[in-house]
Write a protein that holds these residues in place. Structure first.
Motif, PDB file in Angstrom:
ATOM      1  N   ASN A   1      -8.782   6.220   8.026  1.00  0.00           N
ATOM      2  CA  ASN A   1      -9.661   5.772   6.950  1.00  0.00           C
ATOM      3  C   ASN A   1     -11.047   6.385   7.089  1.00  0.00           C
ATOM      4  OD1 ASN A   1      -7.525   4.129   6.243  1.00  0.00           O
ATOM      5  ND2 ASN A   1      -8.479   2.239   6.959  1.00  0.00           N
TER       6      ASN A   1
ATOM      7  N   THR B   1       0.824  -1.209   0.000  1.00  0.00           N
ATOM      8  CA  THR B   1       0.000   0.000   0.000  1.00  0.00           C
ATOM      9  C   THR B   1       0.860   1.262   0.000  1.00  0.00           C
ATOM     10  OG1 THR B   1      -0.149  -0.129   2.419  1.00  0.00           O
ATOM     11  CG2 THR B   1      -1.930  -1.121   1.143  1.00  0.00           C
TER      12      THR B   1
ATOM     13  N   GLN C   1      -7.343   8.114  -5.081  1.00  0.00           N
ATOM     14  CA  GLN C   1      -6.400   9.229  -4.979  1.00  0.00           C
ATOM     15  C   GLN C   1      -7.049  10.504  -5.464  1.00  0.00           C
ATOM     16  OE1 GLN C   1      -3.344   7.256  -7.417  1.00  0.00           O
ATOM     17  NE2 GLN C   1      -1.913   7.496  -5.719  1.00  0.00           N
TER      18      GLN C   1
ATOM     19  N   TYR D   1     -11.092   0.016   0.215  1.00  0.00           N
ATOM     20  CA  TYR D   1     -11.030   0.473  -1.167  1.00  0.00           C
ATOM     21  C   TYR D   1     -10.230   1.774  -1.234  1.00  0.00           C
ATOM     22  CZ  TYR D   1     -14.708  -2.973  -1.306  1.00  0.00           C
ATOM     23  OH  TYR D   1     -15.418  -4.141  -1.156  1.00  0.00           O
ATOM     24  N   ARG D   2      -9.357   1.847  -2.225  1.00  0.00           N
ATOM     25  CA  ARG D   2      -8.398   2.949  -2.279  1.00  0.00           C
ATOM     26  C   ARG D   2      -8.588   3.795  -3.533  1.00  0.00           C
ATOM     27  NH1 ARG D   2      -4.757   1.661   1.740  1.00  0.00           N
ATOM     28  NH2 ARG D   2      -4.840  -0.531   2.369  1.00  0.00           N
TER      29      ARG D   2
ATOM     30  N   PRO E   1      -3.682  10.251  -1.005  1.00  0.00           N
ATOM     31  CA  PRO E   1      -4.562   9.101  -1.232  1.00  0.00           C
ATOM     32  C   PRO E   1      -5.883   9.201  -0.478  1.00  0.00           C
ATOM     33  CG  PRO E   1      -2.877   8.520   0.354  1.00  0.00           C
ATOM     34  CD  PRO E   1      -2.555   9.917  -0.111  1.00  0.00           C
TER      35      PRO E   1
ATOM     36  N   VAL F   1      -8.720   6.469   1.327  1.00  0.00           N
ATOM     37  CA  VAL F   1      -8.986   5.089   1.722  1.00  0.00           C
ATOM     38  C   VAL F   1     -10.352   5.032   2.398  1.00  0.00           C
ATOM     39  CG1 VAL F   1      -8.229   3.100   3.059  1.00  0.00           C
ATOM     40  CG2 VAL F   1      -6.526   4.643   2.060  1.00  0.00           C
TER      41      VAL F   1
ATOM     42  N   ILE G   1     -12.656   7.202  -6.125  1.00  0.00           N
ATOM     43  CA  ILE G   1     -12.513   5.796  -5.736  1.00  0.00           C
ATOM     44  C   ILE G   1     -12.954   4.952  -6.935  1.00  0.00           C
ATOM     45  CG2 ILE G   1     -13.219   3.947  -4.196  1.00  0.00           C
ATOM     46  CD1 ILE G   1     -11.679   5.898  -2.653  1.00  0.00           C
TER      47      ILE G   1
ATOM     48  N   VAL H   1      -0.499   4.721  -0.978  1.00  0.00           N
ATOM     49  CA  VAL H   1      -1.966   4.683  -0.998  1.00  0.00           C
ATOM     50  C   VAL H   1      -2.498   4.259   0.362  1.00  0.00           C
ATOM     51  CG1 VAL H   1      -2.307   4.374  -3.466  1.00  0.00           C
ATOM     52  CG2 VAL H   1      -1.862   2.372  -2.051  1.00  0.00           C
ATOM     53  N   GLU H   2      -1.803   4.670   1.441  1.00  0.00           N
ATOM     54  CA  GLU H   2      -2.209   4.366   2.802  1.00  0.00           C
ATOM     55  C   GLU H   2      -2.339   5.676   3.574  1.00  0.00           C
ATOM     56  OE1 GLU H   2       0.953   1.842   4.061  1.00  0.00           O
ATOM     57  OE2 GLU H   2       2.493   3.280   3.504  1.00  0.00           O
TER      58      GLU H   2
END
Length: 392
Positions: free
Chosen positions: A189, A181, A243, A240-241, A256, A258, A213, A184-185
């Motif tokens: 969240n 990740t 940006q 689900y990720r 990102p 999340v 997303i 993208v973390e």
């Protein structure tokens, strides 16, 4: 709406992969980030995303049919009516049949594409009867979330990139092993319940951002001074990720999104835990803080919110973001620096009203006591009550 079969989807994805591999020479199984290559759209987990997937497949089929028909006729004409066979050029000058054909046929093609596309767009814009409404505000370079309505109302937090800065700056990849990740973390969240309609209201604090997303089929611009909205209803739990999908500045690649989808029971537990956590962390702005506590707290706030522009060293980026070391705004009276954080300054410095009075006071105190600024200016310690007074 045309429902393409799973076999057709896989066949098209496989054909695309073969074409890309043969034409572009990219036969490797992984890309530069270590993640598997993907030649088709993200697997949909909402009805809207599935409709977009099917619409994409339909358009691809139509384009493929047009391609085969046009090039088939062209190559047949080149072969069957070549000069070596004695063919004579035909004249289509002022041919009513040709005029009608090349007007009517494209018209029906456009209608065949526009009708299903319009149906999907209308469904994407229907944000009515939402179970939960969340406001997503874009900042350079993080997201702020506020749960405005539904279960979880009152929850708010900032969500920033969680990948360590040393990994990002280590371009040769020789530091700690990068996770799947990487980039993208986030530290917080967005959490929503499965099977519930979630309305997302988007805006921005500085420049244009975009909340995207792919698995939800969602991409909505976040524009300063404007409010836009979109929605999704996740069909299965998971993470689900996405940006930011607009070029929003220097750290655009490090913004990102999340979303964690939980069962209704798990979501209710998360809401109670989050509200309790927020209550515990709520600071008393009337409390008198020690210099040491403010500076320690301010360092964390600075690294999370300010270091991307002004750098951890406080030297800034020449021509883009000013240095804080030796800056008049930092070494001068506290009122000026408090005003800058609350109201912003020009296009490069957004307002930071979303931070609490304690956070603003602590980060100001940190900048006045860090690097070579320690002991060089006035008001080395700023108490939260001064920020509270400035807000009024």
């Amino acid at each position: 709406m045309l429902k393409s079969s799973l076999g057709l989807r896989r066949a098209l994805a496989g054909a695309a992969a073969v074409a890309l591999t043969s034409v572009g020479g990219i036969a490797a199984a992984e890309n530069v980030s270590g993640l598997p290559r993907q030649y088709n759209l993200t697997e949909p987990v909402t009805e809207i995303a599935r409709q977009i997937y099917d619409l994409h497949t339909l358009m691809l089929i139509i384009c493929l049919v047009i391609f085969i028909a046009v090039f088939g006729v062209m190559f047949y004409s080149i072969y069957a009516h070549r000069k070596s066979k004695g063919a004579k050029p035909a004249s289509f000058h002022e041919s009513i049949k040709v005029e009608v054909a090349w007007t009517v046929v494209p018209f029906f093609i456009v209608i065949g594409m526009a009708l299903p596309a319009t149906k999907v767009v209308v469904a994407m814009k229907d944000t009515s009867n939402a179970d939960i409404t969340i406001k997503a505000t874009g900042y350079q370079w993080k997201w702020g979330y506020e749960y405005l309505a539904g279960e979880g109302e009152g929850i708010s937090f900032l969500s920033a990139l969680a990948t360590p800065r040393d990994q990002i700056e280590d371009h040769k990849g020789q530091s700690k092993a990068r996770s799947e990740t990487y980039l993208v973390e986030v530290d917080n969240n967005v959490v929503v319940p499965v099977g519930k309609k979630i309305r997302v209201v988007t805006t921005a604090n500085d420049v244009i951002h975009a909340w995207m997303i792919p698995a939800f089929g969602v991409k909505q611009d976040a524009i300063p001074g404007f409010v836009r909205d979109t929605w999704f209803k996740a069909e299965k739990p998971g993470i689900y990720r996405g940006q930011c999908a607009e070029l929003c500045g220097k750290d655009h690649a490090y913004m990102p999104i999340v979303v964690e989808v939980k069962t209704e029971e798990e979501y209710s537990k998360w809401v109670q835990a989050k509200l309790t956590e927020m209550k515990v962390k709520q600071d008393d702005p009337t409390k008198e803080w020690t210099k040491e506590d403010l500076v320690a707290r301010g360092e964390k706030v600075f690294n999370a919110n300010c270091a991307a522009c002004h750098q951890a060293s406080g030297q800034g980026i020449p021509g883009a973001f000013p240095a804080l070391v030796g800056a008049a705004s930092v070494l001068g009276p506290q009122d000026g620096q408090i005003g800058i954080l609350l109201n912003g300054k020009g296009a490069g410095m957004p307002a930071w009203k979303q931070l609490s009075d304690v956070e603003i006071a602590s980060v100001i105190s940190y900048t006045r006591n860090a690097w070579t600024n320690a002991g060089a200016g006035a008001d080395p310690v700023v108490q939260p009550k001064a920020v509270t007074a400035a807000r009024q």
